[in-house]
Design an enzyme around this catalytic site. Sequence first.
Site, mmCIF file in Angstrom:
data_model
loop_
_atom_site.group_PDB
_atom_site.id
_atom_site.type_symbol
_atom_site.label_atom_id
_atom_site.label_comp_id
_atom_site.label_asym_id
_atom_site.label_seq_id
_atom_site.Cartn_x
_atom_site.Cartn_y
_atom_site.Cartn_z
ATOM 1 N N HIS A 1 0.855 -1.181 0.000
ATOM 2 C CA HIS A 1 0.000 0.000 0.000
ATOM 3 C C HIS A 1 0.895 1.237 0.000
ATOM 4 O O HIS A 1 2.125 1.140 0.089
ATOM 5 C CB HIS A 1 -0.937 0.008 1.212
ATOM 6 C CG HIS A 1 -2.126 -0.886 1.059
ATOM 7 N ND1 HIS A 1 -3.049 -0.716 0.060
ATOM 8 C CD2 HIS A 1 -2.524 -1.967 1.785
ATOM 9 C CE1 HIS A 1 -3.987 -1.638 0.166
ATOM 10 N NE2 HIS A 1 -3.698 -2.416 1.190
ATOM 11 N N ASP B 1 0.514 6.571 -4.320
ATOM 12 C CA ASP B 1 -0.632 6.212 -5.160
ATOM 13 C C ASP B 1 -0.930 7.300 -6.181
ATOM 14 O O ASP B 1 -1.111 7.018 -7.375
ATOM 15 C CB ASP B 1 -1.882 6.001 -4.293
ATOM 16 C CG ASP B 1 -1.870 4.683 -3.543
ATOM 17 O OD1 ASP B 1 -0.926 3.896 -3.731
ATOM 18 O OD2 ASP B 1 -2.803 4.439 -2.760
ATOM 19 N N ASN C 1 3.773 1.507 2.360
ATOM 20 C CA ASN C 1 4.881 0.591 2.081
ATOM 21 C C ASN C 1 5.771 1.116 0.963
ATOM 22 O O ASN C 1 6.998 1.020 1.042
ATOM 23 C CB ASN C 1 4.343 -0.788 1.699
ATOM 24 C CG ASN C 1 3.336 -1.317 2.688
ATOM 25 O OD1 ASN C 1 2.205 -1.632 2.314
ATOM 26 N ND2 ASN C 1 3.711 -1.420 3.950
ATOM 27 N N TYR C 2 5.164 1.665 -0.093
ATOM 28 C CA TYR C 2 5.951 2.192 -1.215
ATOM 29 C C TYR C 2 6.808 3.374 -0.758
ATOM 30 O O TYR C 2 7.972 3.494 -1.151
ATOM 31 C CB TYR C 2 5.035 2.618 -2.367
ATOM 32 C CG TYR C 2 4.017 1.583 -2.764
ATOM 33 C CD1 TYR C 2 4.326 0.217 -2.748
ATOM 34 C CD2 TYR C 2 2.724 1.948 -3.130
ATOM 35 C CE1 TYR C 2 3.373 -0.738 -3.099
ATOM 36 C CE2 TYR C 2 1.774 0.997 -3.490
ATOM 37 C CZ TYR C 2 2.102 -0.335 -3.459
ATOM 38 O OH TYR C 2 1.166 -1.268 -3.799
#
Length: 393
Positions: free
Chosen positions: A138, A168, A141-142
């Site tokens: 998610h 995102d 995490n990125y």
Amino acid sequence: MTGPLSSLKILDFSTLLPGPFASLLLADLGAEVLRVEAPDRPDLVRLLPPHADGVSASHAYLNRNKRSLALDLKRPEAREVVTRLLQTHDILLEQFRPGVMARLGLDYDTLKALNPRLIYVSISGYGQTGPYRQRAGHDINYLALAGLASYTGRAADGPLPLGMQVADLAGGSLHGVIGLLAAVIQRQHTGEGQQVDVSMTDCAVSLHAMAGAGYLAAGVEPQPEGLALNGGSFYDYYRTRDGRWFAVGSLEPPFMRALCQVLDLPGLERQGLVADPAVQQDLKRQLAERFEREDFDHWCRRFAEADACVEPVLTLAEALQHPQLQARGVVTDVPWETGGVQRQLACPLRFSTGLPAPRHPGATLGAHTEAVLQECGYGEAEIAALRDAGAIR
């Protein structure tokens, strides 16, 4: 009015946030976007609160101006529908883990044989290659693996969970749109499409910008509160007496002088240019003490006419009522097909020739299935057969 992207017809297989936000921008700019959704596994955003008018507000916004086709891609009959759609839709956007579309028989190599002009945009957490390509993730995490979280936050408290989805949106959505449009321009010259591989983690790495350049060229590892723009200088947030906050970005000398004039701190403007951490911390202490002497409204009045790069930290409700944002029209009324309107964030881009007005909020699952099939040449008997086979809803 049709919009600058009215010539584009896009099949959107994405869900949740990154892909849908990318296709929202494209649809707002006039592209025809058809969402291809599973009948038995609805996009979880449809269930996300809060709800307005009985519909998830997030879904109604993210899927504005798009049509919905309910299609079970596990059925061979459904794959035939996609084949027909590719005769008129030459851009595909998907957001599955690598390999999922191949198992469905809808991977790029298979589909480009049907339409060599196909532009196939794949947005995923870690990209189509590499040891993490199948790993779940998610936004948080990125940002962690990209190194951005390591110097975002306070030194004493560690990284902060950001309120917006940076990887995102800035990673997957915006870079996805950039890659898609770049491929469209190249296709205009070559006549050929291509696959665009968008890794949200890769794109998050690019957001290091100046800090990344400093590390690669000079070996300077960014630390929390160690940079001028992450709390290592007076460029920071300051609390008022009543617990509200102000953002101070008075980096250049003229703005620093204006800041010190409003705060009645003569002589401090020279400290703003001193790189010594001790000097910066002393400056921050003095600014903090002065801001905490008065309430938020007091400082709003004082800084309203000061050209000092100092602004109040507004709530979302306050921001949308701000005269600047109201003048820019950042909110729009989107009409429901059944009557009435829903207020939504508007497309942020402005064109001198204008943009088409919003047509409708996000559609119900499969709302346009029959109409889309009819446009593809399916007759009533064929549509009934697809429904009986469980391929559509």
